[in-house]
Scaffold this active site. Structure first.
Site, PDB file in Angstrom:
ATOM      1  N   TRP A  99      30.166  39.940  50.951  1.00 51.20           N
ATOM      2  CA  TRP A  99      30.756  38.716  50.397  1.00 51.20           C
ATOM      3  C   TRP A  99      32.204  38.875  50.051  1.00 51.20           C
ATOM      4  CZ3 TRP A  99      28.290  35.080  52.424  1.00 51.20           C
ATOM      5  CH2 TRP A  99      26.993  35.048  52.328  1.00 51.20           C
ATOM      6  N   ASP A 166      33.999  35.402  42.308  1.00 54.74           N
ATOM      7  CA  ASP A 166      32.758  34.990  42.823  1.00 54.74           C
ATOM      8  C   ASP A 166      31.583  35.254  42.044  1.00 54.74           C
ATOM      9  OD1 ASP A 166      30.753  34.286  44.367  1.00 54.74           O
ATOM     10  OD2 ASP A 166      31.420  35.356  46.318  1.00 54.74           O
ATOM     11  N   LYS A 190      21.637  30.326  44.033  1.00 59.02           N
ATOM     12  CA  LYS A 190      21.054  31.146  43.584  1.00 59.02           C
ATOM     13  C   LYS A 190      20.609  31.369  41.998  1.00 59.02           C
ATOM     14  CE  LYS A 190      22.831  33.067  47.115  1.00 59.02           C
ATOM     15  NZ  LYS A 190      24.215  33.775  47.416  1.00 59.02           N
TER      16      LYS A 190
HETATM   17  C1  PLP Z   1      25.340  33.657  48.700  1.00 62.78           C
HETATM   18  C2  PLP Z   1      26.483  34.153  48.294  1.00 62.78           C
HETATM   19  C3  PLP Z   1      27.737  33.687  48.829  1.00 62.78           C
HETATM   20  C4  PLP Z   1      27.826  32.581  50.191  1.00 62.78           C
HETATM   21  O1  PLP Z   1      27.667  31.361  49.374  1.00 62.78           O
HETATM   22  P1  PLP Z   1      27.399  30.156  50.334  1.00 62.78           P
HETATM   23  O2  PLP Z   1      27.385  29.034  49.517  1.00 62.78           O
HETATM   24  O3  PLP Z   1      26.348  30.158  51.216  1.00 62.78           O
HETATM   25  O4  PLP Z   1      28.762  30.076  51.188  1.00 62.78           O
HETATM   26  C5  PLP Z   1      28.927  34.151  48.439  1.00 62.78           C
HETATM   27  N1  PLP Z   1      29.151  35.233  47.583  1.00 62.78           N
HETATM   28  C6  PLP Z   1      28.101  35.712  47.089  1.00 62.78           C
HETATM   29  C7  PLP Z   1      28.298  36.568  45.914  1.00 62.78           C
HETATM   30  C8  PLP Z   1      26.779  35.090  47.179  1.00 62.78           C
HETATM   31  O5  PLP Z   1      25.415  35.644  46.422  1.00 62.78           O
END
Ligand code: PLP
Length: 356
Positions: A99, A166, A190
């Site tokens: 990511w 993030d 998540k």
């Molecule tokens: C799942 C995830 C993403 C992607 O998220 P989307 O909402 O599917 O774009 C980005 N960064 C991390 C750390 C993730 O766990």
């Protein structure tokens, strides 16, 4: 009996979130109408939006001068929205996984990107520690929890430039000091709500500094000024997020979650370290308390498919590791009870006996 959900995302949610959202989908606030068919500008939904934002701020101790906004597009849209709004000349990125790499790739479309450090050569099994953040960067971007590789930053970093994080897979899992961040974003699927919702916490003063024109929908200011109602927000996921936040508050808030999460993770890692059939993949000091990655130990690789089947037979769902790590990944988000973790540990012990 309901299976135990170890999936990385979309993932386990509190049963209360699922039930209350299901009820509102059938009949929202005794209106006889579904949550899915009422106006997002009606007073009942505005109350939902207001409560969700208020709980979000309260539970994370968001200081004055920050806005909380809800968007669509997932964390992946933030990979480009962040540089679009904040990158004038150059930005610094810490590369700790898939990511993080994807975020960095998008930033390159907008300016110079300095990769301060990367653990790619070791399949992202640890978090790099020795690096310098350039003081002339517009911001420094990190991924606090690497969902795929099971590594996590356990403290809030100090940064001379706005820190952008993030936090898709560890938001609300541990106490954070929001004042150390310029912007925090994540997909809600998540640890908070079903897919379709993205949260952004942004320090207002870092905005409005780039010279480029920003399309209205991609400009954070649009969504701050319109209180996340510039266009139709993801109504059902926001309602579900409100339920999760109510559940969180009723269960002691983030400090209580952190304590429980650390206990769950410690139990599972202890079993991985004890059981001769399994081995953890992440460096011990960087082990995630949300995503626990492990593989079969050397000499036992051929038992992987057997353990997979065994786990399924025990009602343990979603344990397959990401293809870039292999093996297994147990995602033990806030909603995972300690009993769920214990059921996995029991299965690992039983499998060990069967294979002695
Ligand atoms: C799942 C995830 C993403 C992607 O998220 P989307 O909402 O599917 O774009 C980005 N960064 C991390 C750390 C993730 O766990």
């Amino acid at each position: 009996m309901k299976k135990i959900n170890f999936s990385a995302g979309p993932s386990i949610l509190p049963q209360q979130t699922i039930e209350e959202t299901a009820k509102a989908i059938l009949d929202f606030n005794s209106s006889t109408l579904s949550l899915m068919e009422v106006s997002h500008r009606g007073k009942d939904f505005i109350a939902v939006m207001d409560e969700t934002i208020a709980l979000f701020k309260e539970l994370l101790n968001v200081p004055e001068g920050y806005s909380v906004i809800f968007l669509g597009g997932g964390a992946s849209l933030q990979f480009c929205m962040v540089p679009f709004n904040l990158l004038e000349k150059k930005a610094a990125y810490l590369n700790t996984g898939t990511w993080a790499s994807k975020a960095q790739k998008e930033a390159k479309l907008f300016g110079e990107v300095i990769e301060v450090a990367s653990s790619k050569a070791d399949n992202f099994s640890y978090i790099p520690k020795d690096y310098t953040i350039p003081a002339d960067a517009d911001y420094f971007h990190i991924t606090t929890n690497n969902t795929i590789f099971g590594t996590e930053l356990h403290t809030d970093l100090d940064s001379p430039v706005p820190l952008i994080a993030d936090m898709s897979s560890d938001i609300f899992s541990r106490v954070i000091d929001v004042s150390k961040y310029g912007l925090i974003y994540g997909g809600a699927q998540k640890n908070l709500a079903p897919a379709g919702l993205t949260f952004v916490i942004v320090k207002d003063e870092i905005l409005g500094k780039v010279s480029r024109k920003i399309p209205t929908m991609l400009d954070y200011k649009t969504h701050i000024e319109n209180e996340s109602m510039f266009n139709t927000p993801p109504v059902v996921p926001i309602y579900a997020a409100m339920q999760t936040l109510r559940w969180l508050k009723a269960n002691g808030g983030v400090p209580a979650m952190e304590k429980k999460n650390k206990e769950k993770a410690a139990l599972l890692y202890a079993e991985i370290d004890r059981n001769p059939l399994f081995v953890g993949t992440a460096a011990k000091e960087d082990r995630s308390i949300m995503n626990v990655c492990f593989v079969m130990a050397k000499g036992h690789e051929e038992k992987e498919a057997d353990f997979s089947k065994f786990a399924v037979s025990k009602g343990l769902d979603g344990l397959k590791g990401h293809r870039s790590v292999g093996g297994f990944r147990a995602s033990i988000y806030n909603a995972m009870p300690v009993e769920g973790v214990q059921a996995l540990i029991d299965a690992m012990k039983e499998f060990e006996k069967q294979n002695a």
